[in-house]
Design a protein around this motif. Structure first.
Motif, mmCIF file in Angstrom:
data_model
loop_
_atom_site.group_PDB
_atom_site.id
_atom_site.type_symbol
_atom_site.label_atom_id
_atom_site.label_comp_id
_atom_site.label_asym_id
_atom_site.label_seq_id
_atom_site.Cartn_x
_atom_site.Cartn_y
_atom_site.Cartn_z
ATOM 1 N N PHE A 333 -25.283 -59.675 -62.713
ATOM 2 C CA PHE A 333 -25.758 -60.556 -61.318
ATOM 3 C C PHE A 333 -25.666 -61.756 -61.395
ATOM 4 C CE2 PHE A 333 -28.014 -56.054 -61.468
ATOM 5 C CZ PHE A 333 -28.302 -55.979 -59.417
ATOM 6 N N LEU A 355 -33.715 -59.275 -62.244
ATOM 7 C CA LEU A 355 -33.023 -58.492 -62.051
ATOM 8 C C LEU A 355 -32.215 -58.514 -63.235
ATOM 9 C CD1 LEU A 355 -31.217 -60.469 -59.365
ATOM 10 C CD2 LEU A 355 -32.060 -57.873 -58.933
ATOM 11 N N MET A 386 -24.852 -59.618 -56.304
ATOM 12 C CA MET A 386 -25.612 -58.052 -56.982
ATOM 13 C C MET A 386 -24.084 -57.873 -57.152
ATOM 14 S SD MET A 386 -28.145 -57.640 -53.296
ATOM 15 C CE MET A 386 -26.837 -58.014 -52.198
ATOM 16 N N CYS A 387 -23.810 -58.206 -58.395
ATOM 17 C CA CYS A 387 -22.848 -57.105 -58.913
ATOM 18 C C CYS A 387 -21.672 -57.429 -58.298
ATOM 19 C CB CYS A 387 -23.199 -55.850 -59.249
ATOM 20 S SG CYS A 387 -25.073 -55.590 -60.332
ATOM 21 N N THR A 407 -32.273 -53.241 -56.600
ATOM 22 C CA THR A 407 -31.914 -54.507 -56.737
ATOM 23 C C THR A 407 -33.180 -54.935 -55.053
ATOM 24 O OG1 THR A 407 -30.145 -53.600 -56.894
ATOM 25 C CG2 THR A 407 -29.940 -55.927 -56.221
#
Length: 420
Positions: A333, A355, A386-387, A407
């Motif tokens: 993240f 996160l 987000m990744c 998330t």
């Protein structure tokens, strides 16, 4: 029978020849925007994979398509970054080489694709944006590049980098805007009663120096209202931006999963959680559409997202994205901010902290960036990656409801912490 066999063989050869020539580069263009970002656009007749890497002082964009005969071998460029670019035909793929006049910082080159649009006659395009040092962000960690799900034919190892759009066009007011303004006015009257009961807040103009001890109490006057930064979630106005959408799929996973679908799903979940806690939440898009419209330029599309936040006098703007890299081992993240107010960094830290502390993936940290939607909007804003969709483990995770719900919950908790 022999005649039939020969005709069949000829048909197969013709079909294979057509397939081999399906992806062909028809033009290579460049431009420089007001932020001095150099943009290179490669027009291709069909979907084609690509990769970006640095080779000494030369930035290479490799596209898995043949170079058309009409495309020149080089072009002059007027930019602080480069004086020319070379288009090198490698047979089954083509390399656009950009000899640089200055050393780039990490993550200062970004790449993405734009789908073919039959309605406007626009072809499939591979876009590369290069940001000069003075406009780049400061930070550490691996740089990334978005890569489509079609492999690039290249023997040269590629390095990592990712995507952004940087031009400036302001969307004009439409009938739909005016209708939304009426809804906003009605909604704001309801929320004003809630906001008046919140703790006392200090007010200041955007450019006026702020006493650091008063930062957490700040309510900054902006173009058509003021944003609040404390007093809890109840009554706060928040705009959520689901990255990409419509004609722009964003990054694409190895199995065809599209960034635009993951971001929309998680954004809806964040909205639901925040509304349950009393916030008024708007989304730049609620379905798979282009926010401005299918015929928009990149700048119009990004400005349309900014306009949503401004239209509703939002207290914050949060843009959700999925990252990607040619290095399939990169993951984690990260949260980006642009320091235009005293609260952008604080917002980014609150979300990233939630996160990072609750997932078993890498913490890539909080980073400063020159991204359009967080720079050109007046209220505190962040862009959350987000990744990585290019990381097989994280791709599997992000497709699952567990990852998406968790998330969304953590992002909502970070936002709530910011307003505490």
């Amino acid at each position: 029978m022999r005649k039939i066999f020969l005709l069949t063989l000829l048909a197969c050869c013709m079909l294979l020849g057509a397939v081999a020539q399906a992806a062909q580069i028809t033009d290579v263009k460049w431009g420089v925007n007001k932020a001095d970002v150099l943009r290179i656009v490669v027009d291709v007749t069909d979907t084609a994979g690509y990769a970006v890497d640095m080779e000494g002082d030369t930035l290479n964009l490799t596209v898995n398509a043949d170079k058309g005969a009409q495309v020149p071998h080089s072009k002059a460029v007027k930019s602080s970054l480069a004086d020319s670019l070379k288009i090198v035909d490698k047979g089954s793929y083509t390399v656009v080489r950009v000899p640089l006049k200055q050393r780039l910082l990490e993550k200062s080159y970004k790449a993405f694709v734009l789908k073919k649009d039959p309605a406007t006659g626009r072809p499939f395009r591979v876009v590369l944006d290069v940001t000069p040092r003075q406009a780049s962000y400061s930070g550490s960690g691996a740089a990334t590049t978005v890569v489509s799900n079609r492999p690039v034919v290249s023997n040269r190892p590629t390095k990592n980098n990712s995507s952004i759009k940087q031009n400036t066009v302001i969307k004009t007011t439409t009938a739909a805007d005016k209708k939304a303004d009426k809804k906003k006015s009605s909604s704001k009257k309801k929320n004003d009663n809630k906001k008046n009961t919140a703790a006392a807040k200090t007010e200041t103009t955007v450019n006026k120096p702020v006493n650091k001890s008063d930062t957490d109490k700040l309510a900054v006057i902006k173009g058509n209202g003021r944003f609040s930064t404390n007093g809890g979630l109840d009554g706060k106005i928040i705009t959520l931006d689901a990255g990409h959408g419509g004609s722009d799929p964003g990054a694409i996973g190895s199995d065809g999963t599209k960034e635009k679908n993951i971001t929309l799903s998680i954004t809806k979940m964040v909205k639901e959680i925040l509304e349950q806690k009393g916030a008024k939440v708007y989304m730049t898009r609620t379905t798979d559409v282009d926010v401005f419209g299918p015929n928009a330029s990149d700048a119009e599309e990004l400005q349309a997202r900014v306009n949503v936040g401004e239209k509703y006098n939002s207290d914050m703007f949060v843009s959700l994205h999925i990252n990607s890299s040619v290095n399939k081992n990169v993951g984690g993240f990260s949260t980006y901010y642009y320091p235009k107010t005293d609260n952008d960094l604080r917002l980014a830290q609150n979300i990233q902290n939630k996160l990072a502390a609750n997932f078993g993936v890498d913490d890539l940290g909080v980073r400063q960036a020159n991204f359009y939607v967080i720079k050109r909007i007046s209220m505190p804003a962040v862009l959350v990656e987000m990744c990585f969709i290019s990381n097989e483990k994280e791709l599997t995770l992000m497709k699952g409801q567990w990852f998406q719900k968790k998330t969304a919950r953590l992002i909502a908790e970070g936002i709530e912490k910011y307003f505490a």
